[in-house]
Design a protein around this motif. Structure first.
Motif, short mmCIF file in Angstrom:
data_model
loop_
_atom_site.label_atom_id
_atom_site.label_comp_id
_atom_site.label_asym_id
_atom_site.label_seq_id
_atom_site.Cartn_x
_atom_site.Cartn_y
_atom_site.Cartn_z
N VAL A 176 0.83 -1.20 0.00
CA VAL A 176 0.00 0.00 0.00
C VAL A 176 0.87 1.25 0.00
N ASP A 177 1.94 1.24 0.77
CA ASP A 177 2.83 2.40 0.83
C ASP A 177 3.46 2.71 -0.53
N ASN A 178 3.82 1.68 -1.27
CA ASN A 178 4.54 1.88 -2.52
C ASN A 178 3.63 1.91 -3.74
N CYS A 179 2.53 1.16 -3.71
CA CYS A 179 1.68 1.03 -4.90
C CYS A 179 0.26 1.52 -4.68
N ASN A 189 13.00 -10.79 -19.48
CA ASN A 189 13.76 -9.85 -18.67
C ASN A 189 12.94 -9.16 -17.59
N ILE A 190 11.63 -9.15 -17.75
CA ILE A 190 10.78 -8.47 -16.77
C ILE A 190 9.40 -9.12 -16.75
N SER A 191 8.86 -9.30 -15.57
CA SER A 191 7.57 -9.97 -15.41
C SER A 191 6.43 -8.95 -15.41
N ILE A 192 5.21 -9.47 -15.50
CA ILE A 192 4.03 -8.61 -15.43
C ILE A 192 3.98 -7.88 -14.09
N ASN A 193 4.24 -8.61 -13.02
CA ASN A 193 4.19 -7.99 -11.69
C ASN A 193 5.17 -6.83 -11.58
N GLU A 194 6.37 -7.03 -12.10
CA GLU A 194 7.38 -5.98 -12.02
C GLU A 194 6.97 -4.76 -12.84
N LEU A 195 6.41 -4.99 -14.02
CA LEU A 195 5.94 -3.88 -14.85
C LEU A 195 4.89 -3.05 -14.12
N VAL A 196 3.92 -3.73 -13.54
CA VAL A 196 2.80 -3.03 -12.90
C VAL A 196 3.26 -2.33 -11.62
N ILE A 197 4.12 -2.98 -10.86
CA ILE A 197 4.59 -2.38 -9.60
C ILE A 197 5.37 -1.10 -9.87
N TYR A 198 6.24 -1.11 -10.87
CA TYR A 198 6.99 0.10 -11.19
C TYR A 198 6.06 1.20 -11.69
N PHE A 199 5.07 0.84 -12.49
CA PHE A 199 4.11 1.82 -12.99
C PHE A 199 3.35 2.47 -11.84
N LEU A 200 2.83 1.66 -10.93
CA LEU A 200 2.07 2.19 -9.80
C LEU A 200 2.95 3.03 -8.88
N HIS A 201 4.18 2.61 -8.70
CA HIS A 201 5.10 3.36 -7.84
C HIS A 201 5.40 4.74 -8.43
N ILE A 202 5.52 4.80 -9.74
CA ILE A 202 5.81 6.08 -10.40
C ILE A 202 4.64 7.05 -10.24
N ILE A 203 3.42 6.58 -10.53
CA ILE A 203 2.28 7.50 -10.48
C ILE A 203 1.84 7.79 -9.05
N ALA A 204 2.16 6.90 -8.11
CA ALA A 204 1.76 7.12 -6.72
C ALA A 204 2.66 8.13 -6.03
N HIS A 205 3.94 8.16 -6.41
CA HIS A 205 4.90 9.01 -5.70
C HIS A 205 5.62 9.99 -6.61
N ASN A 206 5.18 10.09 -7.87
CA ASN A 206 5.81 11.01 -8.82
C ASN A 206 7.33 10.76 -8.90
N VAL A 207 7.70 9.49 -9.02
CA VAL A 207 9.11 9.11 -9.05
C VAL A 207 9.67 9.35 -10.45
N HIS A 256 8.61 0.73 -20.57
CA HIS A 256 7.74 -0.15 -19.80
C HIS A 256 6.57 0.61 -19.19
N PHE A 257 6.81 1.84 -18.76
CA PHE A 257 5.73 2.66 -18.21
C PHE A 257 4.63 2.86 -19.24
N HIS A 258 5.00 3.17 -20.47
CA HIS A 258 4.01 3.41 -21.51
C HIS A 258 3.31 2.12 -21.94
N LEU A 259 3.99 0.99 -21.82
CA LEU A 259 3.32 -0.28 -22.10
C LEU A 259 2.16 -0.51 -21.13
N VAL A 260 2.43 -0.28 -19.84
CA VAL A 260 1.39 -0.47 -18.84
C VAL A 260 0.29 0.59 -19.00
N LEU A 261 0.69 1.82 -19.30
CA LEU A 261 -0.29 2.89 -19.49
C LEU A 261 -1.26 2.56 -20.62
N ASN A 262 -0.75 2.07 -21.73
CA ASN A 262 -1.62 1.69 -22.85
C ASN A 262 -2.57 0.55 -22.45
#
Length: 230
Positions: A51-54, A79-97, A116-122
């Motif tokens: 919750v803190d990160n995502c 090289n990267i899993s679905i979970n990793e893609l989504v976690i990084y995306f959520l972390h970026i938009i949640a904390h403006n990283v 990867h961010f734009h892949l998840v965004l689409n």
């Protein structure tokens, strides 16, 4: 003599190639370990960390990953899993990283993170029919005091504008400067009583008045349509 010298040179070249291969494998393993540890600490260690990160617990994260995979057509790779893609995306938009910050945490390049961010965004945008709920009239016996003034026939929800801070070029800052002096974009949102968004209009400069944004929402090609309540 020449044969011995050639053999020595061949052995040295082979040893150098072997050292480079070992070094590459070591660094690749180190990057993999860094990413695995980082993902576990960000989301899978506990619900609180997730919750803190995502901004969602692990169960909700799993559901979102499933939706993005089955309905959003999001795909991982070796090289990267679905979970990793989504976690990084959520972390970026949640904390403006920023990319330059996340690339140090994840041992990836800024270009890779951006792609990867734009892949998840689409994929998220493909879920608009699921994530954006159709409004329903507020019943007269609704008990939430925050909506007591909206208990009129056919009321579907509420709309308001909000400022979201953005980074823009220096010559565009005057247009994005709000009345509070912040550099932001004015976003119009419409939501139901249970905080489900039914319409979002981003992109307006922070200096634009709420009335102007609303008029644009009603008059634009994909305009804000107000369904008839019961």
């Amino acid at each position: 003599m020449l044969l011995s010298l050639a053999m020595v040179l061949a052995i040295k070249r082979r040893s150098a190639r072997l050292r480079r291969s070992i070094s590459y494998a070591y660094h690749a393993l180190s990057r993999y370990n860094i990413r695995s540890i980082n993902i576990n600490e960000m989301a899978f260690h506990s619900d609180r960390q997730c919750v803190d990160n995502c901004r969602m617990d692990r169960r909700s994260l799993s559901k979102l990953c499933y939706l993005l995979t089955t309905r959003g057509k999001l795909k991982g790779n070796r090289n990267i899993s679905i979970n990793e893609l989504v976690i990084y995306f959520l972390h970026i938009i949640a904390h403006n990283v920023k990319n330059r910050v996340l690339k140090r945490q994840t041992a990836r390049s800024g270009e890779t993170i951006s792609r990867h961010f734009h892949l998840v965004l689409n994929s998220i945008l493909r879920l608009h029919n699921i994530l954006l709920k159709k409004p329903e009239p507020i019943p007269e016996n609704y008990t939430d005091d925050r909506w007591k003034w909206f208990k009129v026939q056919g009321c579907l929800g509420a709309l308001d504008g909000t400022y979201i801070n953005v980074n823009v070029p220096a010559n565009d800052k005057p247009r994005y400067r709000t009345r509070k002096g912040e550099i932001a974009t004015n976003v119009l949102g419409v939501c139901t009583p249970n905080m489900q968004f039914t319409y979002v209009l981003p992109g307006w400069e922070g200096s634009a008045a709420d009335g102007r944004v609303l008029r644009n929402a009603i008059s634009r090609r994909n305009d804000l349509k107000i369904p008839q309540g019961n």
